[in-house]
Design a protein around this motif. Structure first.
Motif, mmCIF file in Angstrom:
data_model
loop_
_atom_site.group_PDB
_atom_site.id
_atom_site.type_symbol
_atom_site.label_atom_id
_atom_site.label_comp_id
_atom_site.label_asym_id
_atom_site.label_seq_id
_atom_site.Cartn_x
_atom_site.Cartn_y
_atom_site.Cartn_z
ATOM 1 N N GLU A 23 0.815 -1.217 0.000
ATOM 2 C CA GLU A 23 0.000 0.000 0.000
ATOM 3 C C GLU A 23 0.850 1.268 0.000
ATOM 4 N N TYR A 24 2.130 1.133 0.321
ATOM 5 C CA TYR A 24 3.027 2.283 0.445
ATOM 6 C C TYR A 24 3.779 2.511 -0.865
ATOM 7 N N PRO A 25 4.223 3.741 -1.093
ATOM 8 C CA PRO A 25 5.032 4.008 -2.287
ATOM 9 C C PRO A 25 6.352 3.236 -2.245
ATOM 10 N N GLU A 26 6.861 2.948 -3.435
ATOM 11 C CA GLU A 26 8.131 2.215 -3.514
ATOM 12 C C GLU A 26 9.248 2.986 -2.812
ATOM 13 N N TYR A 27 9.259 4.314 -3.029
ATOM 14 C CA TYR A 27 10.290 5.143 -2.406
ATOM 15 C C TYR A 27 9.644 6.005 -1.348
ATOM 16 N N PRO A 28 10.100 6.009 -0.172
ATOM 17 C CA PRO A 28 11.235 5.294 0.382
ATOM 18 C C PRO A 28 10.861 3.985 1.081
ATOM 19 N N HIS A 36 17.725 -5.938 4.135
ATOM 20 C CA HIS A 36 17.552 -7.039 5.086
ATOM 21 C C HIS A 36 17.598 -6.566 6.538
ATOM 22 N N GLU A 37 18.558 -5.734 6.884
ATOM 23 C CA GLU A 37 18.714 -5.276 8.265
ATOM 24 C C GLU A 37 17.468 -4.542 8.765
ATOM 25 N N LEU A 38 16.939 -3.651 7.934
ATOM 26 C CA LEU A 38 15.735 -2.914 8.343
ATOM 27 C C LEU A 38 14.507 -3.813 8.392
ATOM 28 N N ARG A 39 14.424 -4.755 7.459
ATOM 29 C CA ARG A 39 13.297 -5.696 7.465
ATOM 30 C C ARG A 39 13.314 -6.505 8.764
ATOM 31 N N GLN A 40 14.505 -6.936 9.188
ATOM 32 C CA GLN A 40 14.616 -7.708 10.427
ATOM 33 C C GLN A 40 14.240 -6.855 11.641
ATOM 34 N N LYS A 41 14.667 -5.596 11.635
ATOM 35 C CA LYS A 41 14.293 -4.696 12.726
ATOM 36 C C LYS A 41 12.779 -4.505 12.770
ATOM 37 N N LEU A 42 12.163 -4.380 11.604
ATOM 38 C CA LEU A 42 10.716 -4.218 11.529
ATOM 39 C C LEU A 42 10.004 -5.448 12.074
ATOM 40 N N VAL A 89 6.584 3.321 10.418
ATOM 41 C CA VAL A 89 6.923 4.717 10.692
ATOM 42 C C VAL A 89 8.005 4.793 11.768
ATOM 43 N N HIS A 90 7.865 4.004 12.817
ATOM 44 C CA HIS A 90 8.828 4.019 13.925
ATOM 45 C C HIS A 90 10.231 3.629 13.449
ATOM 46 N N ILE A 91 10.335 2.538 12.718
ATOM 47 C CA ILE A 91 11.650 2.054 12.259
ATOM 48 C C ILE A 91 12.267 3.039 11.273
ATOM 49 N N LEU A 92 11.473 3.612 10.382
ATOM 50 C CA LEU A 92 12.015 4.622 9.461
ATOM 51 C C LEU A 92 12.520 5.838 10.234
ATOM 52 N N HIS A 93 11.731 6.303 11.176
ATOM 53 C CA HIS A 93 12.123 7.467 11.967
ATOM 54 C C HIS A 93 13.384 7.171 12.778
ATOM 55 N N GLN A 94 13.439 6.005 13.379
ATOM 56 C CA GLN A 94 14.565 5.605 14.211
ATOM 57 C C GLN A 94 15.853 5.461 13.400
ATOM 58 N N ASN A 95 15.732 5.168 12.112
ATOM 59 C CA ASN A 95 16.901 4.893 11.273
ATOM 60 C C ASN A 95 17.091 5.917 10.158
ATOM 61 N N THR A 96 16.555 7.111 10.331
ATOM 62 C CA THR A 96 16.621 8.138 9.297
ATOM 63 C C THR A 96 18.049 8.453 8.875
ATOM 64 N N ASP A 97 18.945 8.655 9.839
ATOM 65 C CA ASP A 97 20.332 8.983 9.501
ATOM 66 C C ASP A 97 20.997 7.847 8.736
#
Length: 106
Positions: A23-28, A36-42, A89-97
């Motif tokens: 349901e979300y846009p491809e980017y970002p 893989h790392e972010l998927r695992q964190k999610l 949203v949480h994982i994206l915000h937490q890993n923005t940098d």
């Protein structure tokens, strides 16, 4: 006979992540969680916020998909979907940098 513990919640969470990310846009979003790392964190974040269900099966009976499905009432499904959205949203915000160094323009 040897027995093993199987988490029935994990495949449900993985499938729900796929459904919600569609349901979300491809980017970002889709791009970020294809890492893989972010998927695992999610996945870990979601699993820590939902009740997990387990079964014990004999090793000889194991297959790639557990034979036991648990019913997922509508209330539980909606709760899981809400948790997935919030976790994205949480994982994206937490890993923005970190993401800004790996995916340009975030």
């Amino acid at each position: 006979m040897s027995h093993t513990l199987i988490n029935l919640t994990l495949p449900v969470v993985i499938q729900e992540i796929e459904n919600v990310l569609d349901e979300y846009p491809e980017y970002p979003y889709q791009l970020a969680f294809s890492i893989h790392e972010l998927r695992q964190k999610l996945i870990a974040h979601i699993l820590s916020h939902v009740p997990n269900r387990y079964v014990v099966e004999e090793v000889q009976e194991l297959s790639s998909d557990p034979k036991v499905d648990y019913p997922s009432p509508l209330k539980e499904q909606l709760h899981l979907e809400t948790i997935v959205h919030a976790s994205i949203v949480h994982i994206l915000h937490q890993n923005t940098d970190w993401l800004s160094r790996h995916i340009p323009h975030i």
